[in-house]
Design an enzyme around this catalytic site. Sequence first.
Site, mmCIF file in Angstrom:
data_model
loop_
_atom_site.group_PDB
_atom_site.id
_atom_site.type_symbol
_atom_site.label_atom_id
_atom_site.label_comp_id
_atom_site.label_asym_id
_atom_site.label_seq_id
_atom_site.Cartn_x
_atom_site.Cartn_y
_atom_site.Cartn_z
ATOM 1 N N HIS A 280 41.291 30.480 29.612
ATOM 2 C CA HIS A 280 40.378 31.401 30.287
ATOM 3 C C HIS A 280 40.915 32.838 30.340
ATOM 4 C CE1 HIS A 280 36.704 32.243 32.166
ATOM 5 N NE2 HIS A 280 36.602 31.206 32.959
ATOM 6 N N ASP B 88 35.862 33.456 27.546
ATOM 7 C CA ASP B 88 35.054 33.173 28.739
ATOM 8 C C ASP B 88 34.041 32.059 28.433
ATOM 9 O OD1 ASP B 88 33.005 34.514 27.418
ATOM 10 O OD2 ASP B 88 33.476 36.410 28.402
#
Length: 194
Positions: free
Chosen positions: A164, A168
């Site tokens: 992450h 995204d």
Amino acid sequence: MVKTMTAALKIPHFGYCDEVDLTQLVLLRSELKGLAEARGVRLSYMPFFVKGSHNIGLAMDTPQGLLVPSVKNVQALSVFEIAAELNRLQALGSAGQLGPADLTGGTFTLSNVGSIGGTYAKPVILPPEVAIGALGKIQVLPRFNSCAELVKAHIMSVSWSADHRVIDGATMSRFSNLWCSYLEQPSSMVLDLK
Ligand code: CO6
């Protein structure tokens, strides 16, 4: 494994799952399997899953445990050439003879744990890669087609994990949709054939 997985757990993972309808791919592979076999290559589903633009690492269950050799530059290879390369890596893996050239350089990993069993997984990223996909077993299940008719479909789940810090959720979702769309309509791969 201890070193790599300890480093992997420092990555903030997120997970994303979907299902893909492989009904047309199951038909296509059954048409091509005999042709490939006549040319000495066993054609499974993996070569179709792998056809992207990367050095695709493949989680491999070997007598020595989990190893991840990679098929290099899949964008330049045909599905048949990927199948031949996968056959070579599997033979080396079974014989305990995979070397550093095959075991390094992966940029993205696929884990076909569905060839053993299971539907969903939470795969762990292999650093320095930033994403991995785990594939569930292909199951014959009832689904509705676009005309709202009940049909028999070959369904496989896919569970992605991504770093992450780099990727995204929306990017992963768009990628997953594109990957599924190629497999749901495998003839679309012919358009981009090199
Ligand atoms: N569903 C149903 N049937 C399947 C599937 C799935 N997903 N995958 C393969 N098969 C079939 C395949 O078509 C072959 O059948 P036929 O061609 O009709 O005879 C048969 O199962 C055997 O295929 P095989 O496994 O030999 O070949 P494949 O190219 O699909 O896979 C491999 C090669 C090296 C990936 C595989 O042999 C292997 O080692 N899989 C295990 C990978 C593993 O250990 N993953 C776990 C890593 S840890 O991810 C992890 C998060 C945790 C769970």
